[in-house]
Every structure is written in structure tokens, then in C-alpha cells.
Design an enzyme around this catalytic site. Structure first.
Site, short mmCIF file in Angstrom:
data_model
loop_
_atom_site.label_atom_id
_atom_site.label_comp_id
_atom_site.label_asym_id
_atom_site.label_seq_id
_atom_site.Cartn_x
_atom_site.Cartn_y
_atom_site.Cartn_z
N SER A 190 5.16 -3.46 18.32
CA SER A 190 4.57 -3.59 19.66
C SER A 190 5.52 -4.25 20.66
CB SER A 190 3.29 -4.43 19.57
OG SER A 190 2.87 -4.79 20.86
N LYS B 63 -9.95 -1.67 17.89
CA LYS B 63 -10.58 -1.77 19.22
C LYS B 63 -12.10 -1.66 19.18
CE LYS B 63 -6.77 -0.29 22.16
NZ LYS B 63 -6.35 0.55 23.26
N ASN C 221 -10.11 -4.32 24.07
CA ASN C 221 -8.68 -4.51 23.77
C ASN C 221 -8.19 -5.91 24.08
OD1 ASN C 221 -8.49 -4.48 26.57
ND2 ASN C 221 -6.53 -3.42 26.54
N GLY D 1 -8.53 15.94 26.32
CA GLY D 1 -8.79 15.10 25.15
C GLY D 1 -10.10 14.35 25.30
N ALA D 2 -10.74 14.08 24.14
CA ALA D 2 -12.02 13.37 24.18
C ALA D 2 -12.09 12.32 23.07
CB ALA D 2 -13.16 14.38 24.02
N THR E 132 -11.84 20.32 20.39
CA THR E 132 -13.20 20.44 19.85
C THR E 132 -14.15 20.24 21.04
OG1 THR E 132 -12.31 19.35 17.91
CG2 THR E 132 -14.71 19.60 17.99
N LEU F 34 -0.78 9.67 29.07
CA LEU F 34 -0.91 8.31 28.51
C LEU F 34 0.11 8.01 27.42
CD1 LEU F 34 -4.73 7.59 28.28
CD2 LEU F 34 -3.26 7.70 30.27
N TYR G 128 3.42 7.01 25.79
CA TYR G 128 4.55 6.26 26.35
C TYR G 128 5.78 6.28 25.45
CZ TYR G 128 2.69 2.62 23.31
OH TYR G 128 2.23 1.92 22.23
N GLY H 220 3.09 7.08 30.83
CA GLY H 220 2.16 6.28 30.05
C GLY H 220 2.48 4.79 30.04
P1 ATR Z 1 -7.19 8.33 20.35
O1 ATR Z 1 -8.00 7.12 20.09
O2 ATR Z 1 -5.69 8.08 20.39
O3 ATR Z 1 -7.64 9.11 21.54
P2 ATR Z 1 -8.58 10.13 18.56
O4 ATR Z 1 -9.85 9.46 18.83
O5 ATR Z 1 -8.26 10.56 17.15
O6 ATR Z 1 -7.34 9.26 19.02
O7 ATR Z 1 -8.46 11.42 19.52
C1 ATR Z 1 -7.37 12.26 19.50
C2 ATR Z 1 -7.53 13.26 20.62
O8 ATR Z 1 -6.39 14.11 20.60
C3 ATR Z 1 -8.72 14.19 20.41
O9 ATR Z 1 -9.21 14.59 21.66
C4 ATR Z 1 -8.10 15.36 19.66
O10 ATR Z 1 -8.82 16.55 19.74
P3 ATR Z 1 -10.01 16.84 18.70
O11 ATR Z 1 -11.19 16.06 19.17
O12 ATR Z 1 -10.24 18.31 18.78
O13 ATR Z 1 -9.51 16.41 17.36
C5 ATR Z 1 -6.80 15.46 20.40
N1 ATR Z 1 -5.76 16.18 19.67
C6 ATR Z 1 -5.06 15.74 18.61
N2 ATR Z 1 -4.17 16.66 18.23
C7 ATR Z 1 -4.31 17.72 19.07
C8 ATR Z 1 -3.65 18.98 19.22
N3 ATR Z 1 -2.68 19.34 18.39
N4 ATR Z 1 -4.03 19.79 20.22
C9 ATR Z 1 -5.02 19.43 21.06
N5 ATR Z 1 -5.68 18.25 20.98
C10 ATR Z 1 -5.32 17.42 20.01
#
Ligand code: ATR
Length: 503
Positions: A244, A293, A314, A353-354, A378, A452, A454, A475
Site C-alpha cells: 500500500s 471493507k 474504509n 461495473g456493479a 452480469t 478507478l 490506478y 484512478g
Molecule cells: P470490486 O470490489 O473491485 O468492484 P467485485 O465486487 O468482484 O470487485 O466486482 C468486480 C466488477 O468487475 C464486477 O462488476 C465484474 O462483473 P461481474 O459482476 O459480471 O462479475 C467486473 N468484471 C470483472 N472482470 C470483468 C471482465 N473481464 N469484463 C467485464 N467486467 C468484469
């Protein structure tokens, strides 16, 4: 007192090591076993002239295979080439062993003794009970040192050691100086904090070449020896966390403002064990990173709204009475945006992303009045996040749009005409540098693109955005701004932003 542990074989190598670290150590320890021809005259004159406290370390194996080497070490002690000799001692040592003989001879020759005991399995109740009166028997007050070592496999082993050994102040050993070394990643913060916690020695390894903190990092990042028992203690918990950048950032801030505080990384695998000693260590504030977290929430006595809304914390502020939880990721994310958009209200934002990181982003944007579309590989996760955020902020259903990362998603993007695109997935992050979460997305060139990730600073996604003429936000801007608010929560003072170039 900082001791540099050297395990080089030749005189030239040892001299070189000491030279590189000059000014960063007060003494050095030579491992007897590693020396080539220690009987030679030039070694003798070298040690006699060497600066600082000189310690000869007798390895455990040597004690078990007595013979010519033991004879040689006795000769070295007799010649008083060293100020102290470190003798490995068993927890349940019987009297009259070679260790006792070495200790007695050292005493007779005016050489101090460091009685070194491996405390593995300290959590066994009986072993804790035997500590320390028996272990200090025969040591000379003010001259000798009781040295305890442990290579903890995690906090279940480390916690009892910290509580019962490091923080234990029993009457019986008053006058016998104590020191300890905790090896491995879990031990790292205690290597840095040794002197603050009453260890007379801080053992270190040469830079990039050993199991312990190196003395240059100890001085430059952690500012040893500016901290003592009264120094306020802050840190970051996570796993892994030793890479870190937060210690650099916070410690530089304390230095610039003359705050008597130190910030260290605590790798934590078991939150219960960690929190049972955190208050006794008088930790005043903690940054929290992956994977804790969400799980730290149950240790909080109070949380700010953003923590409850996002379901993640955090930042922890600890006092004798309570643990308070904050989420500075939300402000950390918004702050750099406020420089680009006079107001977030009415901004059309696409969030890719979600996952965990996306939650803070979506909450912050919607709270500030942006129109948000979440697209995720997803799609159901995107829909759930949209619905949850609507509920949290008491918004009507359908206020936040959601969809998949495919043609349907592209159509939604075309409708939205985003002013802002935020990339929150781990795509592009080391070691996934070649990944782009949404290669079919083309940029118009006017939208601001914020990734995001970095590490590396510029992802493939940002490179594409830049090539299309989009303004970009890196990021590390979020990383630094979330730390600014943490610094304020920890110290009550604004971070001296001039320390960070270009932010
Ligand atoms: P974080 O806390 O870092 O956000 P996470 O909760 O595991 O980690 O979420 C990872 C995010 O990256 C999710 O939105 C994931 O999509 P899925 O919900 O479909 O898994 C997304 N992600 C990871 N690898 C991916 C890829 N190769 N292409 C598109 N989205 C990806």
C-alpha cells in the site's frame, strides 16, 4: 536502537552492506555461521574498528552441533571482538547446557548476553504462564537482553503474543531489557513499531534482501527514531496490504505538519483477533481496504450515512469508548469530478461495473443529482445495485437505469449520451493490463472518462478514451482524495496538498 542483521560471507561483502546503510543503524549483528574464516586476523581488526554496537549471533544449529565451531565462537567472545552475543535458548531450557556455558563465559569476559527465545506456540496457556520469570533467570540487569522471536502465521497467533508478551509488564523482569522480533508479513508493523512498544532493539534486514523491515525504509518512510511510546498510532488493515502507498502519504503529511504520529500497514487475516488488541495498542485510526471493507461494519459503534448506504467502510476512528466508521471513497471519487463539472446535478453518467467499487460511485453520483446508467457483464447485478441505491436514497423505481455490456447496453448508451463514463471493474488493473471491460463502446470525444484503476496509471480503456479526444481522470486521483479526508478525520488537520504534485 536499530540493529542491522548481516549474513554476508566475506569481509568485503560485510563492509559493503554496512557502508550502504551507514547512518541508518546503531549496531549490527553478524551471523556466525555465514562467516568465512572468522578466525582470520583481518576479521578481528575489522570488528575492533567497526562503528556501533557489535553483536555476534550464534545460530540454533551451532548449539546443537557443538565442536570446533563452538570453540571458535568462544575464542571470538574471549577476544572481545563483539559487545554482545546472541545465544539461542529453548523455552524449557534445562541448566548446564552449552548455552549456559557461553553465557557465563560472555559475562566473565565483559560481553553482554542477548538470550534469544523462539516463542512459537505461545498461545499454549502453560507456556504463557512460564513467561517471563524463568526465562530471565541468570541474566544481568541493565546489561543483558531477553529477546523473543515469533514468525506468526496470522493474527490468532500474533494477537496473544502482542497482548501477553509485548504489552505485558510484569514486575519480575523489571531491569532486564526486553526486545522482540516478529518476522513475516504479519510481523511487519511490529518490526517498525518495536521501539514504540518497548523493545530495546529494532532488528532490521538489509534493503531488498531479508525478512525484516530495512533500516532505510524505517527511517525514510516511517521516520524512525521520531516516534516513541506517546506517538499516536494509525494504520491500514487489509490483506495483502504491505504494498500500500498509504503509509508514504500519511507519514509525509505528519512530517510536514509536525504531528507526532506514525502510520503502518497491518496485514490482518482475522478481524476478531485484531480488534481484541487494537485498543490496547492505542490505535487511533485505521484505513480499511480489501477484503475487510464490509466485514468491519460489525465492529463499528457508529457509522456515517454513506457507510450504511454503500454497505462498506474504509475508515475507522477509534477512541476508548467507541469505533466510528466512515466511507471516504464516496468523497474521494467525487472530489476530482468537481473540478471538471461545475455541478454534478444533471450530468449524464455511465458507470461500467456493479461490484464493490461501483457501489460508492453510483451512490455518490445519484446523491449529487446525476442521471446514472449502470452496465455490467452480469446485468442482474447492475439491476440489483440500481434498485438498492434507489431504495437507499428514497428514489422512485426506474430512476437509475441498468443493463448488460452488449448491444443492448450500447443502445442504452446512445440514448443517454454520457457526459461522464466511469470504469469501476478490475479490467486493466495489473496483472490484467490487456483487458478492456467494454471494447465495443466507442467514445464521442466530449465525455469525461474516469477509470478507478490506478495500477497501471493509464489503462487500455483510458488510452482509447484519450485517443478519441476525451478528457480523462486517473484512478490515483480518487485514491489520494479519499486519503485527504481520512487524514482530516484522523488528525483534525487538512492534508498539506502541496506534497502531492499534480493533484
Ligand atoms: P470490486 O470490489 O473491485 O468492484 P467485485 O465486487 O468482484 O470487485 O466486482 C468486480 C466488477 O468487475 C464486477 O462488476 C465484474 O462483473 P461481474 O459482476 O459480471 O462479475 C467486473 N468484471 C470483472 N472482470 C470483468 C471482465 N473481464 N469484463 C467485464 N467486467 C468484469
Amino acid at each position: 536502537m536499530v540493529i542491522l542483521r548481516v549474513s554476508e560471507r566475506t569481509l568485503d561483502e560485510v563492509s559493503q552492506r554496512l557502508k550502504i546503510h551507514e547512518g541508518f543503524y546503531d549496531g549490527f549483528e553478524i551471523e556466525f555461521e555465514s562467516l568465512e574464516h572468522p578466525e582470520r586476523e583481518d576479521w578481528g581488526s575489522f570488528f575492533l574498528q567497526a562503528k556501533g554496537l557489535r553483536i555476534l549471533s550464534i545460530p540454533r544449529t551451532l548449539v546443537h552441533h557443538a565442536g570446533p565451531l563452538i570453540e571458535l565462537s568462544r575464542t571470538l567472545i574471549k577476544r572481545r571482538l563483539f559487545d554482545m552475543v546472541r545465544v539461542p535458548y529453548e523455552k524449557n531450557q534445562s541448566r548446564g547446557t552449552i548455552q549456559d556455558v557461553l553465557e557465563e563465559e560472555a559475562h566473565a569476559d565483559g560481553v553482554g548476553v542477548i538470550r534469544s527465545i523462539d516463542m512459537q506456540n505461545i498461545h499454549g496457556e502453560n507456556e504463557v504462564d512460564t513467561y517471563p520469570p524463568k526465562l530471565t533467570q541468570g541474566l544481568v540487569k541493565e546489561k543483558d537482553v531477553l529477546h523473543l522471536t515469533l514468525n506468526p502465521s496470522g493474527w490468532r497467533e500474533l494477537g496473544p503474543f502482542v497482548e501477553r508478551v509485548i504489552l505485558d509488564r510484569r514486575k519480575e523482569d523489571v531491569g532486564i531489557r526486553k526486545s522482540f522480533t516478529l518476522e513475516g508479513p504479519y510481523g511487519f508493523p511490529f518490526q517498525v513499531l518495536a521501539s514504540r512498544l518497548g523493545s530495546c532493539f529494532t532488528f532490521t534486514s538489509p534493503q531488498s534482501n531479508g525478512p525484516l523491515v530495512d533500516p532505510i525504509t524505517l527511517h525514510t518512510v516511517y521516520r524512525y527514531p521520531s516516534f516513541g511510546p506517546q506517538t499516536a498510532l494509525f494504520g491500514i488493515i487489509g490483506n495483502p496490504v504491505l504494498h500500500s502507498r498509504s503509509p508514504h502519504l500519511h507519514n509525509r503529511g505528519y512530517e510536514a505538519l509536525g504531528i507526532d504520529a506514525v502510520y503502518v500497514p497491518f496485514p490482518v487475516d482475522d478481524l476478531e483477533s485484531f480488534f481484541s488488541v487494537a485498543r490496547k495498542l492505542k490505535i487511533k485510526g485505521l484505513s480499511v481496504t480489501i477484503p475487510h471493507k464490509e466485514s468491519v461494519l460489525k465492529f463499528c459503534d457508529w457509522c456515517e450515512d454513506a457507510v450504511r448506504a454503500v454497505g462498506a467502510c474504509n475508515t475507522l476512528v477509534l477512541s476508548e469508548k467507541s469505533i466510528k466508521g466512515y466511507n471516504t471513497d464516496v468523497e474521494g471519487f467525487l472530489e476530482p469530478l468537481k473540478r471538471v463539472f461545475p455541478t454534478i446535478r444533471g450530468v449524464n453518467a455511465l458507470v461500467i461495473g456493479a461490484g464493490g467499487a461501483s457501489r460508492s460511485v453510483v451512490y455518490g453520483l445519484v446523491r449529487e443529482g446525476a442521471r446514472v446508467l449502470i452496465l455490467n457483464r452480469t446485468a442482474s447485478r447492475a439491476e440489483t445495485l440500481a434498485a438498492e441505491t434507489e431504495r437507499t436514497l428514497s428514489l422512485s423505481e426506474g430512476t437509475i437505469s441498468a443493463g448488460p455490456l452488449d448491444r443492448e447496453g450500447i443502445a442504452l448508451v446512445k440514448q443517454l449520451k454520457p457526459d461522464l463514463v466511469v470504469q469501476t471493474t478490475s479490467c486493466g488493473m495489473h496483472p490484467k493490463e490487456e483487458e478492456d471491460p467494454f471494447p465495443d463502446l466507442s467514445f464521442r470525444g466530449q465525455e469525461v472518462v474516469y477509470d478507478l484503476v490506478y495500477a497501471p496509471k493509464e489503462t487500455l480503456f483510458l488510452k482509447r478514451a484519450k485517443a478519441a479526444g476525451c478528457p480523462v481522470i486517473y484512478g490515483d486521483a480518487m485514491l489520494i482524495h479519499q486519503a485527504f479526508r481520512q487524514f482530516l478525520l484522523f488528525t483534525g488537520k487538512e492534508y498539506p496538498r502541496q506534497l502531492i504534485e499534480g493533484i
